[in-house]
Structures are given as structure tokens and as C-alpha cells.
Design an enzyme around this catalytic site. Structure first.
Site, PDB file in Angstrom:
ATOM      1  CD  GLN A  26       8.905 -13.977 -52.025  1.00  0.00           C
ATOM      2  OE1 GLN A  26       7.806 -14.358 -51.634  1.00  0.00           O
ATOM      3  NE2 GLN A  26       9.306 -14.122 -53.275  1.00  0.00           N
ATOM      4  N   GLY A  27      12.880 -14.015 -48.656  1.00  0.00           N
ATOM      5  CA  GLY A  27      14.298 -14.052 -48.967  1.00  0.00           C
ATOM      6  C   GLY A  27      14.694 -15.460 -49.385  1.00  0.00           C
ATOM      7  CE1 TYR A  28      13.197 -17.243 -53.689  1.00  0.00           C
ATOM      8  CE2 TYR A  28      13.411 -14.911 -53.237  1.00  0.00           C
ATOM      9  CZ  TYR A  28      12.688 -15.973 -53.729  1.00  0.00           C
ATOM     10  OH  TYR A  28      11.430 -15.759 -54.246  1.00  0.00           O
ATOM     11  CG  LEU A  29      17.574 -19.804 -46.662  1.00  0.00           C
ATOM     12  CD1 LEU A  29      16.766 -20.903 -46.024  1.00  0.00           C
ATOM     13  CD2 LEU A  29      18.514 -19.160 -45.667  1.00  0.00           C
ATOM     14  CG  ASP A  82      22.822 -16.188 -50.548  1.00  0.00           C
ATOM     15  OD1 ASP A  82      23.566 -15.967 -49.570  1.00  0.00           O
ATOM     16  OD2 ASP A  82      22.773 -17.281 -51.142  1.00  0.00           O
TER      17      ASP A  82
END
Length: 161
Positions: A26-29, A82
Site C-alpha cells: 500500500q501507498g499514500y496519495l 508519496d
């Protein structure tokens, strides 16, 4: 509405590997509100979370919505995230089955074993039907310190550090 408590892990519970588990990336915008993309097995998900004010001693309460993504959309959004991607194995542990105690009826512990840059980090979360149930929760022996109020243990923070 998501109501949960988050804990460090004192020790891995017996037979945790026998429970349902899957790999997560998972990653964060962005983080306010939280926009997260997640690959969980063959599923791709966009999550929007709005954090509610945190009161000392209370569980984490978020407004949360999830939307299915195509693999192609996930790949396009991945390049816009990010920080670092978080990689972990999540075990869904039925606490009543593991502990053999009706005290935990209907509660599932999500044990996260982190990989890569966060290797060695172990966290466990439990979701509750309401704040009263979360506040009444008696943690099992294998749970460590309650870090529900510590922003350093939010996945969005972990991905940035």
C-alpha cells in the site's frame, strides 16, 4: 465508520500461520484526508479515510470508504504516491477460536508482519462495533502496548519514514 484499537505485539500467538492471511502492498496519495491505494492479493482498492478527533484513552475512529480499482488504475496511481510503499503480511485471527474464550466472540485481530524497510515491525489491530466495546476490550496476553493514540504507528506515517 471504523472503530479500532492498535497494539504492538509482545509475542506471536501460537499457530498464527494457520489463519487466513494475504500479502498487502500500500501507498499514500495524501494524508489529510488519507487517500490510500492497496493491493491485497488480486484485489486493488482505493481507500478514503477521514480521521475523527482522537480523545486520550479512546480508540481510533475514522470515517472510511473503499472503492475497487482495476490493476491498471492501481499501477497508474502507484507512481503518484508519496513516501515508500508499505509491504506486509496480514493474518486475520479469530480471537475466540485462538483464545478459546467467549470474551472475544466476534472479534478478529489483524496481525501485520511488515517486510522490506520496516522488517521486524509487528502490529495488531482489532475493529469494534462501537466505542464502548473498544473501551471495554481486554487485550490477550500476546498483545503489547496500546499504540492507538500514537501517530507514529499509522501506516501513512510508517510509509513516510
Amino acid at each position: 465508520m471504523e472503530i479500532e484499537r492498535k497494539f504492538l505485539v509482545r509475542q506471536l500467538p501460537p499457530n498464527y500461520e494457520a489463519f487466513e492471511h494475504y500479502e498487502i502492498e500500500q501507498g499514500y496519495l495524501c494524508t489529510s484526508p488519507t487517500l490510500r491505494i492497496r493491493r491485497m492479493g488480486d484485489a486493488y482498492i482505493l481507500t478514503v479515510k477521514e480521521h475523527q478527533p482522537v480523545l486520550p484513552g479512546n480508540p481510533i475512529v475514522n470515517r472510511e470508504e473503499e472503492f475497487a480499482l482495476s490493476a491498471d488504475s492501481y499501477c497508474r496511481l502507484k507512481g503518484k504516491c508519496d513516501g515508500n510503499f508499505v509491504s506486509k503480511t496480514r493474518y486475520r485471527i479469530d480471537l475466540r477460536k485462538l483464545m478459546g474464550d467467549g470474551l472475544y466472540c466476534g472479534l478478529v485481530a489483524e496481525l501485520d508482519i511488515f517486510h522490506g524497510r520496516h522488517e521486524g515491525l509487528l502490529l495488531v489491530e482489532v475493529e469494534f462495533p462501537n466505542v464502548a466495546a473498544a473501551n471495554a476490550f481486554v487485550k490477550p496476553y500476546w498483545f503489547g502496548e496500546d499504540v492507538s493514540q500514537d501517530p507514529h504507528y499509522r501506516n501513512s506515517y510508517i510509509s513516510a519514514h
